[in-house]
Scaffold this active site. Sequence first.
Site, PDB file in Angstrom:
ATOM      1  N   THR A 193     -41.516  35.448 -46.151  1.00  0.00           N
ATOM      2  CA  THR A 193     -40.480  35.227 -47.152  1.00  0.00           C
ATOM      3  C   THR A 193     -40.013  36.548 -47.734  1.00  0.00           C
ATOM      4  O   THR A 193     -40.471  37.611 -47.345  1.00  0.00           O
ATOM      5  CB  THR A 193     -40.995  34.376 -48.296  1.00  0.00           C
ATOM      6  OG1 THR A 193     -39.901  34.140 -49.171  1.00  0.00           O
ATOM      7  CG2 THR A 193     -42.061  35.111 -49.082  1.00  0.00           C
ATOM      8  N   SER A 409     -22.926  39.785 -61.340  1.00  0.00           N
ATOM      9  CA  SER A 409     -22.167  40.061 -62.559  1.00  0.00           C
ATOM     10  C   SER A 409     -23.030  39.941 -63.809  1.00  0.00           C
ATOM     11  O   SER A 409     -24.208  39.689 -63.737  1.00  0.00           O
ATOM     12  CB  SER A 409     -20.944  39.156 -62.641  1.00  0.00           C
ATOM     13  OG  SER A 409     -21.216  37.876 -62.147  1.00  0.00           O
TER      14      SER A 409
END
Lengths: 409, 409
Positions: A193, A409
Amino acid sequence: MPVNLSAPDPSRLFPVPGVRIGVAEAGVRKVGRKDLTVFLLDEGASVGGVFTRNRFCAAPVQICRDRLQAGEPIRAMVINTGNANAGTGEDGLARARQVSDALADLLKLQPGQVLPFSTGVIMEPLPVDRIVAGLPAAVADAQPNHWARAAEGIMTTDTVPKAFSAKARVGGVEVTITGISKGAGMIRPNMATMLGFLATDACVAPALMKPLAQALADASFNRVTIDGDTSTNDSFVVVATNKAANKPVSSLDSDDGRALLSAMQDVARQLAQAIVRDGEGATKFIAIQVDGGKTADECRQVAYAIAHSPLVKTAFFASDPNLGRILAAVGYAGIDDLDQAKIDLHLDDVCVAVNGGRNPAYREEDGQRVMKQAEITVRVNLGRGKASETVWTCDLSHDYVSINADYRS
Amino acid sequence: MPVNLSAPDPSRLFPVPGVRIGVAEAGVRKVGRKDLTVFLLDEGASVGGVFTRNRFCAAPVQICRDRLQAGEPIRAMVINTGNANAGTGEDGLARARQVSDALADLLKLQPGQVLPFSTGVIMEPLPVDRIVAGLPAAVADAQPNHWARAAEGIMTTDTVPKAFSAKARVGGVEVTITGISKGAGMIRPNMATMLGFLATDACVAPALMKPLAQALADASFNRVTIDGDTSTNDSFVVVATNKAANKPVSSLDSDDGRALLSAMQDVARQLAQAIVRDGEGATKFIAIQVDGGKTADECRQVAYAIAHSPLVKTAFFASDPNLGRILAAVGYAGIDDLDQAKIDLHLDDVCVAVNGGRNPAYREEDGQRVMKQAEITVRVNLGRGKASETVWTCDLSHDYVSINADYRS
């Protein structure tokens, strides 16, 4: 909201003798976040790892591979979040080395004894100065009982830290296994992972570490997917500190080897499933079991086709038993000589389709009942053989889009 | 809102001599919708088709394949929306035959002269009675100038009907080409799109119809993807009514063959791109051009990996130049010996990455400017050879999730 997953209780995470962990806030990307973690390993530890098959693998992945291959005894690992140091070319390699060299200096180790890991945004330069400046605080913080802190320290878009722990008996001796993982998006491990670290104090022959890591990944991280995007940074590292009194395990096929593997697999599977339960926007945890295949490979191929289908995933999100979408995914999974007339489909205990067509006894309200659950098992029988495989995935929700449209953002 | 795509102006769709089209409301799934369309072909027409590679192909697809193979002259096609008649087993085949037999009876044709098509929800029984009851109205409605009506009649989750038309000169004779398509989700054609029908009055040797259909699909429908879900019902049918005065085209390699192929490709490409422009929830139309591959296949493989990445698609939706996600998709596309140090990435005219790392001259505001556009070209150079391929796709937005979570309700 993760699916049936809550933050670990630090008191239930057993320290692994020979491992100390420290966490600091280095301001890699954002201030006020634990974004720098170090693992300090006592002398005598053995380390194995498996890494992403993504050909655009990150700079630290390339360095880890080389160093594990070279075989110098690993004594420390350093992990930053906020920046993946991938898609950064030669400059990225140099920066990853600067970070791990700085830690080696602090700890008076050789450069090759430190493994660096990064996770976060791709294709931005690693802020070496801030990370190096944070290292002394991370090292000063190091304690054996900091696993929960480390689980928090490696999070990116994860909403919950992921850590599990177990005790097992190997060769008549009690050993400890504790691990952490992170990842919620860009998850379709193809070796391991995003980041997984698993440690035990059991004695394990060094030569066994790589096959042990591979066997653990195959049974856990290589069975989960969130969005089908194989990361550039997937890394799964297994540490045996060799502090326990058991006779060193030298084969996974021995009684001791099987006992250790089984106990470690349980923890690895919990770590892998935790990633799916906390998948970006996930509202459901779905096991996809494909039986009756000719080979394990083709079972996995079908299971992943279902697990990656945006249409199947949105139907799960909506609790809408629009189950023909599952049959369509089976059909395009790439088995050329598949006979649709032999295929059965179950949703938990509900038989949906038999012999490639709707089960005459199937009632939509039965499908609806299962679809509303938070945990669902899809069972497909291919009617071709005796192989069987299971993968775990989650649904595709509005929040997945929001999280990934807003990530930077 | 489709991306730069508006409904066709019926007056700009040229009738194809030898083709009449009728549409009716049969109430297949919802009342008050044009959901039943018939194409009536004059004697002498040649027909070729390509169909989904999904192994769970729908009942009508199986019947179409058999009938085109058998070679009886095709004189009619019947298309229903609202129900895909897929995942319906033997019963589905019987129902598809009942519908096409009823149309054959009405038109005094042999059963093998009718091709049936279905599109809509999978794994529900086809409402034969309602469709058969609607056939007389559809036949009575048949007119040469009903192409725009047909484009509307085959829509499902499409928001805009899709039809294009062209004139071309073949062997000194003007010929007409007109076609329609539908599809907005479950779109990753693997032979053809959900439904595409293209007709010309040009004279074409019957033996050329199948290779013509294949060549057209390869240059158009087999180059688009919305969500990677290959449908159970993809069908693309090409009709030559042989009414024009040109000398029959007998090879795609002749001057006449190239002229016809090129003109038909233009229309087929418009039909295929229209499907992407109207992709479920699409806000952007994205061309992905992969250059410098060793083979066309590997270029397509990389292009589709980018086109199917949920992370890339959500970044486009957000106009966020998080372009490392594109490099990650290149890396996991499955080229084993890919050398990341040779890879360049452009976004329109902006050079984002060179030699596998961020272009030092790249400025985020330049990437941002391009990402805000409604139409974007991604160019990847693999630096391995001379092959090049382009596929077209769209972004992944909240509306994709909404549409597919609510599709049946």
